[in-house]
Design an enzyme around this catalytic site. Structure first.
Site, PDB file in Angstrom:
ATOM      1  N   LYS A 192     -58.671 -27.153 123.394  1.00 54.09           N
ATOM      2  CA  LYS A 192     -58.848 -28.595 123.639  1.00 54.09           C
ATOM      3  C   LYS A 192     -59.240 -29.320 122.358  1.00 54.09           C
ATOM      4  CE  LYS A 192     -63.489 -28.359 123.527  1.00 54.09           C
ATOM      5  NZ  LYS A 192     -64.434 -29.134 122.686  1.00 54.09           N
ATOM      6  N   THR A 249     -64.138 -34.512 124.787  1.00 52.59           N
ATOM      7  CA  THR A 249     -63.954 -34.255 123.364  1.00 52.59           C
ATOM      8  C   THR A 249     -62.922 -35.196 122.747  1.00 52.59           C
ATOM      9  OG1 THR A 249     -64.400 -31.918 123.835  1.00 52.59           O
ATOM     10  CG2 THR A 249     -63.565 -32.428 121.660  1.00 52.59           C
TER      11      THR A 249
END
Length: 346
Positions: A192, A249
């Site tokens: 990610k 994120t």
């Protein structure tokens, strides 16, 4: 019942987790490399480099002695940058006991070997890899340290050890779920960061919300596809370790990966970006690892591929976006090979 727990090392996330444990009434030993940082934590109750302005709870004690940190501990939580994981695990080995719970909270891979953090820890401790768990999910250290509501997952092949970690960490502001898919949790946490770099770059280029939404959606499909080919459960990527961590994120200015991507999108060269960050940007190393993984497993990772060209071959970010937009027509459901699809649907 209070337990002794040690946390290695005293970065932002390690310190935040140590605070959670101290808030839960545990005796916490936080290992730091430098004596100056140890003195600041113990005497001023602050870790100003990593969590400025945050007062640390009294139940947290820092030490530069690995033996002091680990002696008598029921559990150890390793929160080291991926490139230092072998060194930290090796330093832990003389004081390691088989009856200790061991989980890590590092979201990255070893670039040279493409090994996950649980594999590296098990190799250095000379123990069964199934004894090593992982903490993952959407969790900015800055928000956890301010006791903002946060939900994470502890993945372990051993359900009892996952529940042990869950009981140590869970409280009114820090909710913990368990998962058996360690492979998927570690891959989701590492991959990610690549997509978060791309999201920051998109924002730096001022491409807007439509572009970022598409990037996150196709990025999730990309990391799910490669994760499934490597043997992970695709459902893990739809949970906290996957989409949850990806969203936080890729959309927050707390994120080092997003900030690095944003500066790259503004035209700043990579060395300048890294110098200005002051902390590790795991997504850069993971992009390089993913470039090799996609070739090894023969899985297309178009976003990671274009980011690799930008980071390591000097490709202009706008040209990378044009390459992604100009790819041939696809069906949205092209997620994984037929063999892998059948594996998870039979």
């Amino acid at each position: 019942m209070a337990k002794k727990v040690c946390v290695l090392v005293a970065g932002s996330w390690g310190t935040a987790l140590a605070m959670v444990l101290a808030d839960n009434g545990h005796e916490v030993r936080l290992w730091a490399r430098g004596e100056e940082q140890v003195r600041e934590i113990n005497e001023q109750r602050e870790n100003s480099r990593f969590l400025p302005g945050i007062k640390l709870p009294e139940g947290l004690h820092a030490t530069s002695s690995m033996e002091e940190a680990v002696k008598g501990a029921e559990a150890v939580i390793i929160v080291s940058p991926s490139k230092a994981m072998r060194e930290v695990a090796r330093a832990l080995k003389p004081f390691w006991r088989e009856d200790m719970l061991c989980v890590h909270a590092t979201k990255g891979m070893e670039l040279e070997t493409l090994k996950r953090m649980s594999t590296i820890i098990a190799e250095e401790l000379d123990c069964d890899e199934q004894k090593i768990g992982v903490i993952c999910g959407p969790s900015h250290a800055e928000e956890v340290a301010r006791r903002r509501p946060t939900t994470i997952v502890v993945a372990s092949a051993n359900e009892e050890e996952a529940q042990h970690a869950q009981n140590l960490l869970m409280n009114a502001y820090f909710r913990v779920y368990t998962n058996r898919d360690v492979l998927g949790a570690e891959l989701a946490g590492a991959f990610k960061n690549i997509i978060a770099l791309g999201a920051g770059m998109s924002d730096g280029l001022e491409y807007g919300d439509n572009a970022k939404a598409a990037l996150l959606t196709r990025g999730l499909a990309e990391i799910t596809r490669v994760g499934a080919e490597m043997g992970a459960n695709p459902l893990t990527f739809s949970g906290l370790a996957g989409v949850g961590d990806l969203v936080v994120t890729a959309t927050s200015r707390h994120s080092r990966n997003w900030r690095a991507g944003y500066m790259l999108g503004q035209g700043k060269p990579l060395p300048e970006v890294l110098d200005s960050m002051g902390m590790v940007v795991e997504g850069i190393r993971t992009t390089e690892a993913a470039h090799t993984i996609s070739q090894k497993y023969k899985v297309q990772m178009p976003i990671a591929e274009q980011l690799y060209h930008v980071l390591f071959e000097g490709l202009d970010p706008r040209t990378a976006v044009e390459a992604l937009m100009g790819r041939g027509p696809k069906t949205e459901m092209e997620m994984m090979s037929q063999e892998t699809w059948e594996q998870w649907h039979t």
